[in-house]
Design an enzyme around this catalytic site. Structure first.
Site, short mmCIF file in Angstrom:
data_model
loop_
_atom_site.label_atom_id
_atom_site.label_comp_id
_atom_site.label_asym_id
_atom_site.label_seq_id
_atom_site.Cartn_x
_atom_site.Cartn_y
_atom_site.Cartn_z
N HIS A 39 88.60 26.02 42.75
CA HIS A 39 87.24 26.35 43.12
C HIS A 39 86.37 25.11 42.96
CE1 HIS A 39 83.21 27.82 42.29
NE2 HIS A 39 83.54 29.03 42.68
N ARG A 77 86.23 27.28 48.20
CA ARG A 77 87.62 27.60 47.93
C ARG A 77 88.35 27.62 49.25
NH1 ARG A 77 88.08 33.15 45.31
NH2 ARG A 77 85.87 33.50 45.67
N LYS A 131 87.28 29.86 52.68
CA LYS A 131 86.01 30.57 52.54
C LYS A 131 84.99 29.90 53.45
CE LYS A 131 84.79 32.77 49.23
NZ LYS A 131 84.48 34.19 48.99
N ASP A 184 79.08 26.50 52.52
CA ASP A 184 77.89 26.83 51.74
C ASP A 184 77.24 25.54 51.26
OD1 ASP A 184 76.07 27.38 49.70
OD2 ASP A 184 77.24 29.03 48.89
N CYS A 240 75.46 24.69 48.78
CA CYS A 240 75.46 24.25 47.38
C CYS A 240 76.69 23.42 47.07
CB CYS A 240 75.34 25.42 46.43
SG CYS A 240 76.84 26.41 46.25
N TYR A 241 77.77 23.57 47.85
CA TYR A 241 78.96 22.76 47.60
C TYR A 241 78.76 21.32 48.04
CZ TYR A 241 81.14 26.89 46.05
OH TYR A 241 81.41 28.00 45.32
N ASP A 269 72.00 28.34 51.60
CA ASP A 269 73.44 28.37 51.73
C ASP A 269 73.86 27.99 53.16
OD1 ASP A 269 75.90 29.46 52.48
OD2 ASP A 269 75.74 31.22 51.23
N ASP A 313 66.53 29.40 48.25
CA ASP A 313 66.30 29.73 46.85
C ASP A 313 66.36 28.45 46.05
OD1 ASP A 313 69.06 29.19 45.92
OD2 ASP A 313 69.53 30.85 47.26
N HIS A 324 70.01 26.83 45.58
CA HIS A 324 70.51 26.05 46.71
C HIS A 324 69.66 24.83 46.99
CE1 HIS A 324 73.01 29.63 47.51
NE2 HIS A 324 73.83 28.73 48.01
#
Lengths: 453, 696
Positions: free
Chosen positions: A217, A259, A262, A265, A267-268, A383, A390, A393
């Protein structure tokens, strides 16, 4: 055996996301250059306004974040610092006072006054205070007690618990070690066997999972790698496997998934992108094999994770999870896809050459994803298209953007070349210290402060 | 909330949410007062449940409930019914909280706590899991909890395996399910459960299973990861093996105390110059191991048992595990001929990093001939300069073919153990190869090509482990070249793979290797001074490899390649002369592997890119965790800290201080200005020649 249906839910979701993202890119490419550069502009003022509002008062929808209030402080303050802005002195004072009220009588910081101390909120509080900087903020941290708290959270196995009676995982190890290192209270007692715990979480994929047996992850991989560097045991990780894994988490959208298989996003951008900042440094000090690859690239990569959170309210969630990655709540997995090779290529100036060191990921593609897909023009980041902005993020998209902009540089102190910064050069954010994710200048101030005292 | 379009809230909604916040605030105030006063009445405990339903992240409230339960359980009048009703209550509260947020760390953790009290039933927990895993089949909290429940409630791995199968049929892109499958199978293999005694039966079925997913959609990444795991299971032998050694079995080693070999008296492959009468013994394992010591490896030399022989791991890090281990054996110069026997692993203790014991004890022996110095010392000590220029090389082979081949034969690796490849492994690989050729005939697929390349290499290595036959290397090289074109983003990776395969190919047979063996002959003096030089120049290598077959090399020419790293070169303990001219090394720290080469005397790193990319070593100040080891080491040395020039060049100091070089070429690197060279001379007082100039 029954046979597989040809399109899985995961794949369908992935295709939908790709369509949305590619539509945005297509629109962008069809615009005249002047509007293109507007689209790529980081809306600094709007972001600052959105962030500052969050610091003074949040709507009732933030109830679920009640046990994570220092996190809100950190996300907002760090974002503001990345944008090279300051909060006004009164607000700064109030924040320091508030965090002091979260500090427990026996050390550590809780999610709010009256709650129990918790490692993740301790990390958030300490990073917030370091980000604010100055004598008052830094001296408000009771280091002796905090050290005792960390010792209490240390489990016999070597790992750390999030809080008294709480869960043991990689996040807990990172937050404990990061805080101890930043405050200059890291010692052998705290370090003992943490490395073995982290090693037990590296999976055959190459990345690191939250606890033994789980799958790799992005958030935990960042936490695990940073921890190993901080305790000087990074060589015992399988670094080339880790590099392979993380390289292929960047998808056709330009952003990262958290991951295998998936959805992307924003934030990654930091959790995975920050891993590159760490690897780059390791590379320059020892030669880690720089090239990766591994798995399936092919697929589209996608992303996100699910981690935690709940999100409730419009904003993200975060919650609990802290630190890690994230929030998000999607349901389901998503999928993958395909993508053959329609990678939308962004790089105008793809520097295949020199410049400094070429990053192991496509930095401009990630910047494009952040600016065009994660950015809300009226402030805040998110995201992916269709989700709401938010603070969580916003913080991690901006942190990732800062990492990207310097991904060619070996030296954080010199400014990057204009072509390394997508959009106008005014998009350039402050550099961060990638092990702690605080702005580099603030780190230096704290370092001096805690070395002296 | 995620995924829902946002609308401006209507006034009445806003009012409702304000009311909700107020209610939460009131609840919280009340809760903290109960908690801090340790009040565990029924009302108080119910109130915490209400709070958790609204905010499952309230970890303080979860802990409060644990305290409350413990409080009641410790009452003298506590009876089993009571306990049951308390714990049932906890399960209910957790479930409600999860409904609000199924990613709440606190809620899942609380449930584990309840279960560990021995409460609830497996059916009950599986029902709950089913619900949440349906809602989000990738929820890692749920998967973690599932593994916890299965283990603590003794559900069989076979049943769980079936569950992953069902999940995969529902959605074969669900990587979490594939992942859990690998975890379960690993556990079954380890336990040697019935039906899982050998991988032989299980793995082919798994391949079959994964093919369905891969052929359905070759672009789905989940299946590929699982395939990679299967491949690893197929190829990897659990227990570590000795892949090669120096000296090898049956070698005749000539220790020459004099620099010049005087022609063909000795085999140039195995003659070694040694002033001290000691020479390295190198063990090369097929995976990193720990525990190599004089108790696990015995070295007998005549009647001497060398019990105090010190084995050192050769790895970039300071870890105590490595693929390559070295010890230095000293032969008394009075013994003109000795036979040395080395036995590895006859007593336990050599363990791989994955925890497997070395279980193939092996023995090799070789002879050592000592050739005492004959000539006048002064003749030799004049600094002889070695220049690896084209004109100084003669292709090896002009001499009597026979003797060369004989000496070369000694290099091939024969260890006591036989091939451990069982038939099913190569059969499984052969089947996979066929299957992927078919896939690629249907479509162009990058990951398919990469996998095929990996399969072919694995097949060659497994089928001919010591015969050095690489029947597929041409095909693999072609696949790599193809991939470089198809997928330029990952060019460098394929390039590295290409280099590794090429090196394997070059070293795979004596014919091909001999084409790269040259005799060094100084154009000035007529004597043949020095051993065979292996020239791997101009091969466009981006990585170096095949070390296990090159342990004998003393002169190595890697010039005119594209090396950025020389990782692994530390295995070549006999190297005395190395050219890395015209490569792409970017920093001094890239030279780190050379620090471990104690015999290295001549080094050419000219025309690289050292110094092009300046690295600010003060970047993280001294707290740099990245420089800990380095920093502390150099601080010990007083001479350094007192010299400003050296402080500014700590990297150079760190790298070069351990070198015993006579000769260094560094011209053609940005870093190599006059000032830097003067620093080098200071760091290496024994240096006799720098960039072709004799030092006074």
């Amino acid at each position: 055996m029954e046979s597989f249906r040809s399109l899985t839910v995961t794949q369908r979701d992935q295709i939908l996301v790709e369509q949305q993202v590619f539509d945005i890119f297509k629109t962008f490419y069809n615009l005249p250059p002047s509007s293109q550069s507007f689209m790529l502009e980081l809306q600094r003022e709007n972001h600052v306004e959105y962030l500052t509002k969050g610091l003074t008062g949040l709507g009732p929808s933030f109830c679920v974040l009640d046990a994570n209030r220092p996190w809100i402080c950190y996300w907002i303050l760090h974002s503001i610092a990345l944008l090279d802005e300051f909060v006004d002195p009164e607000l700064e004072d109030n924040t320091i006072d508030f965090l002091s009220r979260c500090q427990g009588p026996n050390g550590g910081y809780a999610g709010g006054p009256g709650q129990m101390p918790h490692l993740a909120t301790t990390y958030a509080a300490v990073n917030s205070l370091v980000t604010l900087g100055g004598e008052k903020a830094l001296s408000s941290i009771n280091r002796e007690k905090l050290y005792m708290f960390l010792r209490q959270m240390k489990d016999a196995s070597g790992g750390f618990r999030m809080h008294d009676g709480g869960e043991i995982d990689v996040r807990a190890c990172y937050t404990a070690i990061s805080v101890a290192s930043l405050l200059n209270i890291l010692d052998d007692e705290l370090v003992q066997n943490v490395g073995n715990y982290i090693l037990s979480c590296q999976t055959y994929e190459g990345g690191i999972s939250g606890e033994p047996g789980s799958e790799a992850h992005g958030g935990y991989t960042f936490c695990g790698l940073a921890t190993m560097i901080l305790i000087n045991e990074v060589d015992s990780l399988d670094l080339s496997g880790l590099t392979d894994w993380v390289v292929f988490r960047q998808g056709v959208e330009g952003g990262f998934q958290g991951r295998t298989n998936k959805l992307v996003d924003g934030c990654y951008s930091f959790w995975q992108g920050g891993i590159f900042a760490l690897l780059k440094r390791l590379n320059s000090t020892k030669e880690v094999k720089p090239i990766p690859l591994g798995d399936g690239e092919g697929s589209g990569e996608e992303s996100p994770q699910t981690t935690t959170s709940s999100d409730a309210a419009g904003e993200e969630g975060l919650n609990g999870d802290l630190s890690l990655g994230g929030s998000h709540s999607e349901i389901g997995d998503q999928h993958n896809t395909s993508s053959q090779d329609n990678v939308i290529d962004i790089d105008h100036n793809h520097s295949k050459g020199h410049a400094n060191v070429e990053p192991l990921f496509n930095s401009l593609a990630l910047q494009q994803y952040i600016l065009l897909c994660s950015q809300e023009l009226n402030g805040g980041l998110r995201d992916k298209p269709g989700k709401s902005r938010d603070h969580y993020h916003t913080c991690y998209c901006l942190s990732g953007l800062s990492v990207c902009q310097r991904s060619w540089l070996e030296d954080e102190d010199s400014p990057p070349l204009p072509r390394a910064v997508l959009g106008p050069y005014s998009n350039l954010l402050e550099p961060i210290h990638p092990l702690y994710n605080v702005v580099l200048d603030r780190y230096r101030e704290a370092y001096e402060f805690f070395t002296k005292s | 909330m995620h995924g829902r379009p946002r609308k401006a809230p209507k006034p009445e909604e806003e009012a409702a949410s304000v009311a909700k916040a107020q209610k939460l605030h009131a609840l919280q105030t009340q809760f903290f007062s109960f908690h801090h006063n340790k009040i565990y009445t029924k009302e108080a405990v119910e109130l915490s449940a209400k709070l958790l339903e609204i905010n499952p992240e309230s970890y303080t409230a979860w802990n409060y409930r644990k305290l409350a339960v413990e409080h009641y359980l410790s009452q003298p009048d506590c009876n089993p019914d009571w306990i049951k009703s308390f714990l049932d209550d906890e399960l209910r509260v957790v479930e409600n909280a999860l409904r609000q947020n199924f990613k709440s760390y606190g809620a899942w953790h609380h449930r584990k706590w309840v279960i560990s009290k021995g409460h609830s039933s497996i059916d009950n927990e599986l029902r709950l899991l089913d619900k949440f895993q349906k809602a989000d089949s990738r929820n890692f909290h749920a998967w973690n909890y599932r593994r916890f429940v299965a283990e603590s409630m003794k559900r069989s791995e076979q049943d769980e395996l079936k569950y992953t199968e069902d999940m995969i049929y529902k959605n074969f892109s669900n990587y979490s399910a594939w992942h859990n499958r690998s975890v379960l199978l690993s556990a079954l293999f380890e336990k040697k459960a019935e039906g899982f005694l050998s991988k032989e039966k299980v793995l082919p079925e798994e391949y079959e299973f994964i093919h369905q997913a891969i052929f359905t959609d070759p672009d789905d990444q989940s299946g590929w990861f699982y395939h990679l795991w299967l491949l690893d299971q197929t190829v990897t032998t659990d227990s570590p093996l000795l892949a090669s050694s120096w000296p090898g079995h049956g070698y005749d080693v000539f220790l020459v105390e004099d620099r010049c070999y005087n022609g063909s008296a000795f085999s140039p492959f195995t003659a070694l110059h040694s002033d001290s009468g000691s020479f390295p013994i190198v063990l090369y394992f097929n995976q990193p191991v720990g525990g190599v010591s004089s108790s696990t490896v015995t070295v007998e030399c005549g009647f001497n048992k060398n019990e105090d022989l010190l084995w050192k791991p050769l790895s970039a890090s300071n870890s105590q595990t490595a693929r390559v281990w070295v010890a230095h054996l000293k032969i008394p110069s009075s013994d003109l001929l000795s036979t040395v026997e080395v036995s590895v692993g006859h007593s336990k203790g050599i363990i791989s990093t994955r925890g497997f014991e070395y279980s193939h004890p092996s023995m090799f022996s070789f002879k050592v001939h000592v050739q005492p110095m004959e000539r006048d010392f002064s003749q030799v000590s004049v600094a002889e300069s070695i220049s690896l220029r084209e004109e100084n090389f003669k292709i090896y082979g002009s001499q009597s073919e026979e003797s060369i081949i004989n000496s070369f034969n000694q290099l091939s690796i024969k260890n006591g153990h036989e091939s451990t490849a069982s038939n099913w492994r190569s059969e499984a690989l052969a089947k996979e190869i066929e299957c992927f050729r078919e896939l690629l005939s249907l479509m162009d697929c990058k990951i398919g090509k990469l996998t095929l390349a990996r399969l072919l290499m694995a097949y060659d290595v497994m089928s001919y482990p010591f015969a050095n036959k690489l029947v597929h290397s041409e095909e693999v090289l072609e696949l790599c070249s193809d991939l470089m074109k198809l997928d330029p983003t990952h060019y460098q990776y394929y390039k590295d793979e290409h280099s590794m395969v090429l090196l394997q190919k070059v070293t795979s047979s004596k014919e091909s290797l001999l084409q790269h063996c040259f005799q060094y002959k100084d154009s000035v003096s007529s004597a043949i001074c020095g051993p065979i030089c292996l020239r791997l120049n101009n091969l466009s290598l981006s990585r170096m490899g095949a070390f296990e077959k090159l342990l004998w090399v003393q002169m190595l020419d890697l010039s005119h390649n594209e090396l950025q790293s020389i990782e692994g070169l530390e295995a070549m303990q006999l190297l005395s002369c190395l050219s890395l001219r015209n490569n792409k090394l970017r920093s001094l720290t890239a030279l780190e592997p050379l620090r471990k080469l104690k015999l290295l005397r001549v080094l050419d790193i000219s025309y690289n890119q050292i110094g092009d990319h300046s690295i600010d070593t003060t970047r993280y100040l001294c707290s740099s965790p990245l420089s800990h080891s380095v920093g502390s080491e150099s601080n010990k040395d007083e001479t350094v800290t007192s010299d400003v020039a050296l402080i500014d060049n700590w990297e150079a100091f760190y790298i070069f201080k351990d070198f015993n070089l006579n000769q260094l070429e560094i011209v053609g690197n940005t870093i190599a200005d006059e000032k830097f060279k003067s620093v080098l001379v200071k760091i290496m007082p024994k240096l006799k020649q720098l960039d072709g100039k004799l030092l006074g």
